[in-house]
Design an enzyme around this catalytic site. Structure first.
Site, PDB file in Angstrom:
ATOM      1  N   ASP A   1       9.222   3.126   0.052  1.00 35.26           N
ATOM      2  CA  ASP A   1       8.243   3.684   0.768  1.00 35.26           C
ATOM      3  C   ASP A   1       8.432   3.506   2.224  1.00 35.26           C
ATOM      4  O   ASP A   1       8.057   2.332   2.750  1.00 35.26           O
ATOM      5  CB  ASP A   1       6.937   3.405   0.305  1.00 35.26           C
ATOM      6  CG  ASP A   1       5.602   3.994   0.991  1.00 35.26           C
ATOM      7  OD1 ASP A   1       5.862   4.858   1.943  1.00 35.26           O
ATOM      8  OD2 ASP A   1       4.541   3.777   0.480  1.00 35.26           O
TER       9      ASP A   1
ATOM     10  N   TYR B   1       0.718  -1.203  -0.100  1.00 35.67           N
ATOM     11  CA  TYR B   1      -0.087  -0.060   0.083  1.00 35.67           C
ATOM     12  C   TYR B   1       0.906   1.126  -0.067  1.00 35.67           C
ATOM     13  O   TYR B   1       1.842   1.046   0.787  1.00 35.67           O
ATOM     14  CB  TYR B   1      -0.864  -0.035   1.365  1.00 35.67           C
ATOM     15  CG  TYR B   1      -1.749   1.070   1.248  1.00 35.67           C
ATOM     16  CD1 TYR B   1      -2.718   1.592   0.417  1.00 35.67           C
ATOM     17  CD2 TYR B   1      -1.762   2.115   2.383  1.00 35.67           C
ATOM     18  CE1 TYR B   1      -3.567   2.529   0.437  1.00 35.67           C
ATOM     19  CE2 TYR B   1      -2.811   3.384   2.330  1.00 35.67           C
ATOM     20  CZ  TYR B   1      -3.414   3.204   1.376  1.00 35.67           C
ATOM     21  OH  TYR B   1      -4.430   4.532   1.657  1.00 35.67           O
TER      22      TYR B   1
ATOM     23  N   LYS C   1       3.469   8.927   8.881  1.00 28.36           N
ATOM     24  CA  LYS C   1       3.506   8.402  10.143  1.00 28.36           C
ATOM     25  C   LYS C   1       4.423   8.905  11.328  1.00 28.36           C
ATOM     26  O   LYS C   1       4.452  10.159  11.854  1.00 28.36           O
ATOM     27  CB  LYS C   1       3.401   6.964  10.055  1.00 28.36           C
ATOM     28  CG  LYS C   1       2.251   6.628   9.194  1.00 28.36           C
ATOM     29  CD  LYS C   1       1.814   5.276   9.086  1.00 28.36           C
ATOM     30  CE  LYS C   1       0.573   5.019   8.280  1.00 28.36           C
ATOM     31  NZ  LYS C   1       0.600   4.202   6.922  1.00 28.36           N
TER      32      LYS C   1
HETATM   33  C1  LIG Z   1       0.225   4.719   5.633  1.00 26.52           C
HETATM   34  C2  LIG Z   1       1.014   4.486   4.455  1.00 26.52           C
HETATM   35  C3  LIG Z   1       0.585   5.432   3.476  1.00 26.52           C
HETATM   36  C4  LIG Z   1      -0.244   6.369   3.303  1.00 26.52           C
HETATM   37  O1  LIG Z   1       0.172   7.366   4.219  1.00 26.52           O
HETATM   38  P1  LIG Z   1      -1.233   8.319   4.647  1.00 26.52           P
HETATM   39  O2  LIG Z   1      -0.611   9.323   5.648  1.00 26.52           O
HETATM   40  O3  LIG Z   1      -2.318   7.461   5.097  1.00 26.52           O
HETATM   41  O4  LIG Z   1      -1.535   9.197   3.379  1.00 26.52           O
HETATM   42  C5  LIG Z   1       1.868   5.062   2.553  1.00 26.52           C
HETATM   43  N1  LIG Z   1       2.588   3.986   2.405  1.00 26.52           N
HETATM   44  C6  LIG Z   1       2.627   3.320   3.431  1.00 26.52           C
HETATM   45  C7  LIG Z   1       3.856   2.061   3.327  1.00 26.52           C
HETATM   46  C8  LIG Z   1       1.750   3.264   4.435  1.00 26.52           C
HETATM   47  O5  LIG Z   1       1.728   2.543   5.397  1.00 26.52           O
END
Ligand SMILES: *Cc1c(COP(=O)(O)O)cnc(C)c1O
Length: 430
Positions: A236, A141, A264
């Site tokens: 990511d 994701y 995060k």
């Molecule tokens: C949570 C997440 C996102 C998206 O971040 P948001 O702040 O929810 O938009 C992107 N990549 C990874 C790996 C994530 O866990």
């Protein structure tokens, strides 16, 4: 006001009663709890119950809720004004701390979410290489940007709607999907799309199809393939950044990325994301270069203050990582022991302070294996654990997040609860 009545009101005025889909408890049944307060490792709902929290806002709260230093720093910042749309000192402090500690990040651009960070990183990879296609992995994701909503994990995965409506075919066709931990699947895509791949984006530890570690040599294999094909490797690190260790997955695994995305933990619970990379890549971003990206509230002083304070604490107290990783190890071992004793179909994955219990006998190394999990059993487990005062993610395909405020006692209570719940489920015939 209790959770059920708030939920009824919320459903009338918000789609599904929530502002982000997984919160609606759709994958586990029952109504979501409305949280009134967090303190350390615990959260309380408006109904007066307290829980040991393993969601931790999905990762940001790595030091625990209501951390006194972070709260104080924000409090003193707010009286200077909330936002100016002009540079402030705290942005420089945050960027200096990040660039001095994260490998291959010479420059960084702050944004407001992980989604935004990834959207911008993908645009930058395309702008820098002059190529269009991006390889991602099934079950990873990367936020809800159009080009990343192809075979995404997490909410989309549980709801069996990996492709969102509203994403055009034109956009989706530039996203190629490979299999996690399968380097040949990546090699094949590079062969079939010669000189068309701008970059490969990956969660260096997958944590949105449950936690799945990268197998030995997988990340270095990606590095080599990207080098060979003049493509950029995008890590990511929205979950892994500042969590596996301060330098993130690059430092943890000793693999270099070209662009890194954050979210995060970087905002300590405030809406912050960021992307960064080597100087010559980041100099393509406007106003220096031709890759446009902007934000009215980007680098917001209050958000930066919260994030900077948390990052500073993490960078100056590296033993935090030993503690959270050890607590997570205790959980892992406890779950494995319980699974063995009860002879339940369970597979446990852990990397650092991220843990997942999958209800399957298969070794979970990719999306297909994760999907063999018994989600019906997970939802029973989730709801019984909630009754025992343990707040887990309302989906099989998420991580448990351990924070610095979790204690040995929390872990013992959690394992006691899990043994009791799993024992009962065993008696019920699972
Ligand atoms: C949570 C997440 C996102 C998206 O971040 P948001 O702040 O929810 O938009 C992107 N990549 C990874 C790996 C994530 O866990």
């Amino acid at each position: 006001m209790n959770s059920n009545s708030l939920y009824e009101r919320a459903k009338k005025v918000m789609p599904g009663g929530v502002n982000s889909p997984v919160r609606a408890f759709g994958a586990v049944g029952g109504n979501p709890l409305f949280i009134s307060k967090g303190e350390g490792s615990k959260i309380s709902d408006v109904d007066g119950n307290e829980y040991i929290d393993y969601v931790c806002s999905w990762g940001p709260v790595i030091l625990g809720h209501n951390h006194p230093e972070i709260a104080k720093s924000i409090e003193s910042a707010i009286y200077n004004g909330l936002s100016f749309g002009a540079p402030t000192e705290i942005e420089v402090l945050a960027a200096e701390l990040i660039t001095s500690s994260v490998p291959n990040v010479d420059m960084v651009r702050m944004v407001n979410s992980g989604t935004e960070a990834v959207m911008s990183a993908v645009r930058l990879a395309r702008g820098y290489t002059g190529k269009d296609k991006i390889i991602k992995f099934e079950g990873c994701y990367h936020g809800h940007g159009d080009s990343m909503l192809v075979k995404a994990g997490s909410g989309a995965l549980t709801l069996s709607a990996p492709d969102s409506r509203g994403v055009t075919h034109g956009t989706a066709k530039d996203t190629l999907v490979a299999v996690y931990n399968d380097i040949e699947s990546v090699e094949r895509l590079f062969c079939e799309n010669k000189d068309e791949i701008a970059g490969v984006i990956i969660e260096p530890v997958a944590a949105n199809m449950g936690v799945i570690p990268p197998e030995e040599n997988f990340l270095t294999g990606l590095r080599k393939l990207c080098d060979k094909n003049n493509a950029l490797l995008i890590f990511d690190e929205v979950i892994t950044g500042f969590r596996l260790c301060f330098g993130g997955a690059q430092e943890f695994y000793g693999v270099d990325a070209d662009i890194v995305t954050f979210g995060k933990v970087i905002g300590a619970g405030m809406p912050v994301g960021a992307y960064g990379g080597r100087r010559e890549i980041m100099e393509c971003v406007s106003p220096l270069g031709g890759v446009y990206q902007a934000g009215t509230l980007s680098g917001n002083p209050i958000a930066m203050t919260a994030g900077y304070t948390q990052l500073k604490i993490l960078s100056e107290n590296k033993e935090i990582y030993n503690k959270i990783n050890n607590l997570a190890l205790k959980l892992e071992e406890g779950f494995k022991r319980a699974a063995g004793e009860l002879e339940l179909p369970m597979w446990v994955n852990r990397v650092g302070s991220l843990v997942s219990v999958f209800f399957t006998k298969e070794c979970v190394e990719n999306y297909k294996k994760a999907k063999t999990s018994d989600t019906g059993l997970y939802s029973k487990y989730f709801n019984y654990m909630l009754k025992e005062g343990i707040y887990l993610a309302p989906s099989q395909f998420e991580a448990m997040f351990i924070s610095y405020s979790h204690t040995e006692e929390d872990i013992c209570k959690t394992l006691d609860a899990a043994r009791k719940v799993l024992g009962n489920l065993k008696e019920l015939g699972y």
